[in-house]
Design an enzyme around this catalytic site. Sequence first.
Site, PDB file in Angstrom:
ATOM      1  N   TYR A 145     -66.471 -12.603  12.233  1.00  0.00           N
ATOM      2  CA  TYR A 145     -66.576 -14.050  12.026  1.00  0.00           C
ATOM      3  C   TYR A 145     -67.251 -14.761  13.209  1.00  0.00           C
ATOM      4  O   TYR A 145     -67.634 -15.916  13.107  1.00  0.00           O
ATOM      5  CB  TYR A 145     -65.189 -14.668  11.782  1.00  0.00           C
ATOM      6  CG  TYR A 145     -64.533 -14.220  10.489  1.00  0.00           C
ATOM      7  CD1 TYR A 145     -65.284 -13.674   9.453  1.00  0.00           C
ATOM      8  CD2 TYR A 145     -63.170 -14.331  10.303  1.00  0.00           C
ATOM      9  CE1 TYR A 145     -64.695 -13.248   8.285  1.00  0.00           C
ATOM     10  CE2 TYR A 145     -62.569 -13.918   9.122  1.00  0.00           C
ATOM     11  CZ  TYR A 145     -63.339 -13.373   8.123  1.00  0.00           C
ATOM     12  OH  TYR A 145     -62.749 -12.959   6.951  1.00  0.00           O
ATOM     13  N   LYS A 196     -61.456   0.823  10.118  1.00  0.00           N
ATOM     14  CA  LYS A 196     -62.243   1.721   9.271  1.00  0.00           C
ATOM     15  C   LYS A 196     -63.009   2.654  10.205  1.00  0.00           C
ATOM     16  O   LYS A 196     -64.240   2.618  10.283  1.00  0.00           O
ATOM     17  CB  LYS A 196     -63.197   0.914   8.390  1.00  0.00           C
ATOM     18  CG  LYS A 196     -62.507   0.171   7.271  1.00  0.00           C
ATOM     19  CD  LYS A 196     -62.108   1.059   6.099  1.00  0.00           C
ATOM     20  CE  LYS A 196     -63.312   1.488   5.286  1.00  0.00           C
ATOM     21  NZ  LYS A 196     -62.951   2.492   4.257  1.00  0.00           N
ATOM     22  N   ASP A 229     -58.418   0.205   4.049  1.00  0.00           N
ATOM     23  CA  ASP A 229     -58.365   0.228   2.577  1.00  0.00           C
ATOM     24  C   ASP A 229     -57.088   0.918   2.102  1.00  0.00           C
ATOM     25  O   ASP A 229     -56.453   0.493   1.127  1.00  0.00           O
ATOM     26  CB  ASP A 229     -59.627   0.865   1.970  1.00  0.00           C
ATOM     27  CG  ASP A 229     -59.998   2.183   2.613  1.00  0.00           C
ATOM     28  OD1 ASP A 229     -59.489   2.492   3.707  1.00  0.00           O
ATOM     29  OD2 ASP A 229     -60.805   2.929   2.018  1.00  0.00           O
ATOM     30  N   ASP A 253     -57.521 -10.903   7.815  1.00  0.00           N
ATOM     31  CA  ASP A 253     -57.630 -12.033   6.888  1.00  0.00           C
ATOM     32  C   ASP A 253     -57.203 -11.577   5.488  1.00  0.00           C
ATOM     33  O   ASP A 253     -56.375 -12.205   4.820  1.00  0.00           O
ATOM     34  CB  ASP A 253     -59.097 -12.493   6.883  1.00  0.00           C
ATOM     35  CG  ASP A 253     -59.272 -13.887   6.326  1.00  0.00           C
ATOM     36  OD1 ASP A 253     -58.271 -14.491   5.901  1.00  0.00           O
ATOM     37  OD2 ASP A 253     -60.419 -14.373   6.297  1.00  0.00           O
ATOM     38  N   ASP A 257     -53.221 -12.097   3.679  1.00  0.00           N
ATOM     39  CA  ASP A 257     -53.103 -12.845   2.421  1.00  0.00           C
ATOM     40  C   ASP A 257     -52.432 -11.980   1.359  1.00  0.00           C
ATOM     41  O   ASP A 257     -51.577 -12.447   0.602  1.00  0.00           O
ATOM     42  CB  ASP A 257     -54.490 -13.264   1.908  1.00  0.00           C
ATOM     43  CG  ASP A 257     -54.827 -14.687   2.326  1.00  0.00           C
ATOM     44  OD1 ASP A 257     -54.250 -15.150   3.322  1.00  0.00           O
ATOM     45  OD2 ASP A 257     -55.663 -15.323   1.666  1.00  0.00           O
TER      46      ASP A 257
END
Length: 368
Positions: A145, A196, A229, A253, A257
């Site tokens: 970001y 990852k 994942d 993020d 959520d």
Amino acid sequence: MIKIKKRKFLLLPGDGIGPEVVGEVKKIIFWLNKNKSLDFEIDEDLAGGVSYDKHGTPITDEVFYKALESEAVILGAVGGPKWDNVEFSKKPERALLKLRKELKLFANLRPAICFEQLVEASTLKPEIVSGLDIMIVRELTGGIYFGEPRGIKPIDKGERKGINTHSYTSSEIQRVARVAFDLAKKRKNKVTSCEKSNVMEAGLLWREEVQDLHEKEFKDVKLDHMLADNCAMQLLRNPKQFDVIVTDNLFGDMLSDQASMLTGSLGLLPSASLGAKNKEGQMRAMYEPIHGSAPDIAGKGIANPIATILSFAMALRYSLDLDKEANSLEKAVQDVLNDGLRTKDIISKGKKEVSTSQMGDAIISKLQ
Ligand code: NAD
């Protein structure tokens, strides 16, 4: 260097339901000052769309400096359809990003707790979520970001290219991992670090740095590494295997959520964003509910104030080391839920519906 004033809270109620839910925190602060001889100082100002309307900017320099000298900022929520067409740099949400970036709030703590009284509100089976208590620590000021280069640029033959850069340094990784290990020590002593590393070099560095810090300083905490994942999948399959999850800005993020929805109750979940400690051991921090400004219910007196009240409990615990007061506030919330009081968003058969301010008053009466 602006000094942090001890026990000074800056309240930024913001837009939509923000003023309603922060109003209940204000009542609790006044109550604590009066009845528990605490000496909290509070200041209140504008941020978000309301600031844009008055000053043409989502946060003025004056408010920003007030945030710098406060021990903790309590934010309601910012944004709403009224400001949808405002230019990007003046959007209400820019106030939030500026505060997070300039106060250097690098660690975002988001608990996902399933309240026993509300197990039925989850979309997952009760046995999967009952007793759930996870803390997600998301890196907040680095990664994709903020990375450079970024932007959209024209390339050959009318094509365009969108670019964002995912990068982390060793120290950025280690400082957020340290927060996670410290938290785990006060909980179930287990950290799961997610990245990852199978396909991203920055992910591999993440894994190595977390491992390195663990070996040097936190051998007594259990550490697992998990691909992000897989973590997303495990959060649905068996969320209770987790205690503290630490991960980067982008994966955090998404995963936070996802984890918050395991509990099925947006109006109940708090968050904290913490910065580095100064030489005196003080740190800057911002506390806010995870929900937004809920323009659909703003002004109706039906918003659930619990997420904001629990965010204030986190402020008592993490910024002021007032664990006892934080515990009793959290217990007061539990007691009120046990009594069957519910705001509209969490109402179910046989429970009593109350307004925002009745919920705040009921919580205060349990503190007595
Ligand atoms: P939202 O969280 O505001 O609302 C989603 C749904 O949940 C709505 O139906 C709302 O009524 C309900 N809800 C949320 N909080 C509630 C509460 N405390 N009590 C009862 N019901 C509640 O998300 P959204 O609708 O996607 O966003 C609305 C605005 O908020 C947008 O402008 C968005 O950019 C902004 N937003 C701000 C923040 C923030 O300030 N940190 C976070 C998310 C969204």
